[in-house]
Design a protein around this motif. Structure first.
Motif, PDB file in Angstrom:
ATOM      1  N   ASP A 186       0.781  -1.180  -0.066  1.00 51.70           N
ATOM      2  CA  ASP A 186       0.049   0.005   0.078  1.00 51.70           C
ATOM      3  C   ASP A 186       0.665   1.294  -0.082  1.00 51.70           C
ATOM      4  O   ASP A 186       0.429   2.180  -0.469  1.00 51.70           O
ATOM      5  CB  ASP A 186      -0.815  -0.059   1.342  1.00 51.70           C
ATOM      6  CG  ASP A 186      -1.867  -1.176   1.129  1.00 51.70           C
ATOM      7  OD1 ASP A 186      -1.927  -1.826   0.247  1.00 51.70           O
ATOM      8  OD2 ASP A 186      -2.785  -1.338   2.181  1.00 51.70           O
ATOM      9  N   ASN A 199      -7.748  -3.532   0.106  1.00 49.27           N
ATOM     10  CA  ASN A 199      -8.147  -2.048  -0.342  1.00 49.27           C
ATOM     11  C   ASN A 199      -9.471  -2.049  -0.806  1.00 49.27           C
ATOM     12  O   ASN A 199      -9.962  -0.806  -1.161  1.00 49.27           O
ATOM     13  CB  ASN A 199      -6.840  -1.405  -1.107  1.00 49.27           C
ATOM     14  CG  ASN A 199      -5.787  -0.943  -0.570  1.00 49.27           C
ATOM     15  OD1 ASN A 199      -5.523  -0.243   0.420  1.00 49.27           O
ATOM     16  ND2 ASN A 199      -4.669  -2.151  -0.860  1.00 49.27           N
ATOM     17  N   LEU A 236      -4.141   1.526  -2.544  1.00 43.53           N
ATOM     18  CA  LEU A 236      -4.988   2.555  -1.799  1.00 43.53           C
ATOM     19  C   LEU A 236      -5.081   3.752  -2.437  1.00 43.53           C
ATOM     20  O   LEU A 236      -6.219   4.265  -2.198  1.00 43.53           O
ATOM     21  CB  LEU A 236      -3.782   2.660  -0.424  1.00 43.53           C
ATOM     22  CG  LEU A 236      -4.126   3.710   0.614  1.00 43.53           C
ATOM     23  CD1 LEU A 236      -5.384   3.213   1.177  1.00 43.53           C
ATOM     24  CD2 LEU A 236      -3.471   3.979   1.710  1.00 43.53           C
TER      25      LEU A 236
END
Ligand SMILES: O=C(CO)COP(=O)(O)O
Length: 266
Positions: free
Chosen positions: A86, A136, A97
């Protein structure tokens, strides 16, 4: 870091468009502006190049607001790839993300052009990316497909099933069984070609692959991609849940024709 939200629900039929790296920024925004919201029960999604995502998100938000409370479905946004972490020291990579924060619902992973030279993405890398997408709140759209068309026609289905089964197994073994997945069956030899694979080949391969996800809790959708255009939906007669379009979607008229074909066939 973890995004908590789940992806928005997808309609039963999915029509996706990847513009790959064909369009520059003004062409991409003009193209997205010219797309119409699809009639229910179709989810249309567009996957432009990374730099076009913020402008695309804005254009789609306006379109989708206008389509609210009508029989038309929103147009969803996707990305062409992501990194498996991320955040961190990964210069030049794109965080899943951030894709979620930019309004993406879907991330495409393992396209044949990324499995091939110079990127050489492996099933292991694609699996890590699929886990990152799910973490995510993105739906992973994993491209699968045999590399070459078998020289012996009677062997082509078997070769395809063998290669695709290994690609699918890597993902199914690694991601939670209750999360939604999209597999795009794209025989490598049918990408960038004049014509798609034969409908018989597509229907037989996908029909067989579907058995490997029987009993899985999370929905699995099957798309066909590879020189797909008007006419193929009718030929496939429900063998897939949707199409993943490349060059033949560059003419928006073709997208409209495909949407009409789907509505007519229902
Ligand atoms: O690769 C594709 C979609 O991911 C298909 O591309 P083409 O339809 O241009 O062959």
């Amino acid at each position: 870091m973890m995004a908590s939200s789940l992806p928005p629900p997808l309609a039963p039929i999915l029509i996706g468009i990847s513009t790959k790296m064909y369009f520059d920024l003004p062409t991409t925004t003009k193209y997205i502006s010219s797309l119409s919201n699809p009639p229910s029960p179709i989810s249309l999604f567009i996957i432009p190049s990374f730099p076009a995502l913020p402008a695309a998100q804005q254009l789609l938000a306006d379109k989708n607001r206008l389509a609210q409370h009508s029989q038309f479905c929103p147009i969803l946004l996707g990305a062409q790839n992501c990194h498996h972490e991320d955040t961190g020291p990964f210069t030049g990579e794109v965080s899943p993300l951030m894709l979620k924060q930019l309004g993406c619902s879907i991330v495409e992973l393992g396209h044949a052009e990324r499995r091939a030279s110079p990127f050489h993405e492996t099933d292991e890398m694609i699996t890590l990316k699929a886990q990152a997408a799910i973490r995510n709140g993105l739906v992973p759209l994993i491209c699968i497909g045999e590399r070459a068309r078998s020289a012996v026609a009677s062997e082509s289905v078997g070769v395809a099933i063998r290669e695709c089964s290994a690609q699918i197994k890597a993902i199914l073994d690694a991601v939670p069984g209750d999360r939604e997945l999209i597999f795009a069956y794209e025989p490598v030899w049918a990408i960038g070609a004049e014509k798609p694979a034969l409908s018989y080949h597509i229907a037989t391969v996908v029909g067989q692959l579907k058995q490997s996800v029987q009993g899985r809790e999370g929905a699995v959708r099957w798309l066909y991609g590879g020189s797909a255009g008007p006419g193929i939906w009718e030929d496939l007669k429900g063998a897939v849940d949707g199409l993943f379009l490349g060059r033949f979607a560059h003419d928006v008229g073709n997208v409209e024709m495909i949407l009409k074909e789907i509505s007519k066939a229902r």
